[in-house]
Design an enzyme around this catalytic site. Structure first.
Site, PDB file in Angstrom:
ATOM      1  N   SER A 151      25.705  46.654  -2.464  1.00 16.08           N
ATOM      2  CA  SER A 151      24.571  45.776  -2.741  1.00 16.08           C
ATOM      3  C   SER A 151      23.377  46.244  -1.908  1.00 16.08           C
ATOM      4  O   SER A 151      23.557  46.979  -0.919  1.00 16.08           O
ATOM      5  CB  SER A 151      24.933  44.329  -2.361  1.00 16.08           C
ATOM      6  OG  SER A 151      23.790  43.493  -2.325  1.00 16.08           O
ATOM      7  N   TYR A 164      27.735  37.423   3.390  1.00 17.66           N
ATOM      8  CA  TYR A 164      27.716  38.316   2.227  1.00 17.66           C
ATOM      9  C   TYR A 164      27.181  39.685   2.637  1.00 17.66           C
ATOM     10  O   TYR A 164      27.762  40.726   2.295  1.00 17.66           O
ATOM     11  CB  TYR A 164      26.857  37.715   1.120  1.00 17.66           C
ATOM     12  CG  TYR A 164      26.752  38.568  -0.123  1.00 17.66           C
ATOM     13  CD1 TYR A 164      27.719  38.502  -1.120  1.00 17.66           C
ATOM     14  CD2 TYR A 164      25.675  39.435  -0.308  1.00 17.66           C
ATOM     15  CE1 TYR A 164      27.626  39.281  -2.261  1.00 17.66           C
ATOM     16  CE2 TYR A 164      25.573  40.226  -1.448  1.00 17.66           C
ATOM     17  CZ  TYR A 164      26.556  40.142  -2.421  1.00 17.66           C
ATOM     18  OH  TYR A 164      26.458  40.930  -3.550  1.00 17.66           O
TER      19      TYR A 164
END
Length: 260
Positions: A151, A164
């Site tokens: 990501s 995250y």
């Protein structure tokens, strides 16, 4: 005199490819792209009914051979059993895409222990379990491709999603560690790091006009990504075209990580 053309560098026809977390969103798009390219695709999630419906959809849309194996990628024993079954029932797995992921948004001071563990187990530990078990046979055969889905948060932090970002930062380094351990055996382990894509996981942000306006200004491309725009990067990393590419993180983010 007849001649037979040799396969091109992007040819993955007939290769068995596992995509975890592939019943929806980015995983579904990546699995569809692999099927369109001629791979034998193995879908994975925990929901048997949803997974079977997705298997039928991709098979009908592409004409490819598509299998569905429901198992929990955060359970080490379940992953080990699934690897044995898939290799026996479908064939040697040559491509693994570690896509399974979850998001939980909360201020860090309010982030619960269970939520932290769930994010880390789903986004990071699962890639270790799946990568390890399928790499065993790849190492014996002397070739294989593992693509981890990282990501922009592998590189950038943002308030409210610190665990995250930690999990995706860890996945970036796990990718490089897998390269260090397994490249000598003929494996290529790389990662795709999507920017902000319009999926179920980001629906709350997509529906927030203020966030979408911020995103358009922050991203040189000026928009949300579309899941199908990740397929080309995956086909490159899953094919012989990337045989000397190893331990790399390919950011597909509309330019977000290139600018300040």
């Amino acid at each position: 005199m007849s001649s037979t053309a040799s396969p091109g560098p992007f040819d993955i026809s007939g290769k068995v490819a596992l995509v975890t977390g592939s019943s929806r969103g980015i995983g579904s798009a990546l699995a569809t792209g692999l099927a369109e390219a001629g791979a034998v695709v193995v879908l994975n999630s925990r929901n048997v009914d949803v997974l079977e419906a997705e298997r039928r959809r991709i098979a009908d849309a592409t004409g490819a051979t598509v299998h569905a194996f429901a198992f929990d990628v955060t359970d080490s024993a379940a992953v080990r059993d699934a690897a044995t079954r898939i290799e026996a029932e479908v064939g040697p797995v040559e491509i693994v895409v570690n896509n399974t992921g979850v998001q939980h948004r909360a201020p860090l001071l309010e982030f619960g222990d269970d939520d932290f563990r769930r994010v880390m187990d789903t986004n990071l530990t699962s890639a270790f379990y799946v990568g390890r078990e399928f790499a065993r046979a790849m190492v014996e055969r002397g070739h294989g491709k593992i693509v981890n889905i990282c990501s922009v948060q592998s590189e950038l932090g943002r308030a409210g999603i610190a665990p995250y970002a930690a999990s995706k930062g860890g996945l970036k380094m796990l990718t490089r560690g897998m390269c260090a351990d397994w490249a000598p055996f003929g494996l290529q382990i790389n990662a795709i790091a999507p920017g902000y894509f319009d999926t179920e996981l980001t629906s709350a942000l997509v529906n927030d006009p203020e966030f979408t306006a911020w995103l358009a200004k922050r991203t040189p491309a000026g928009r949300w990504g579309r899941t199908e725009e990740l397929i080309g990067s995956l086909l490159f990393l899953a094919s012989p075209a990337s045989d000397f590419v190893n331990g790399q993180i390919l950011y597909v983010d509309g330019g977000m990580t290139a600018v300040v």
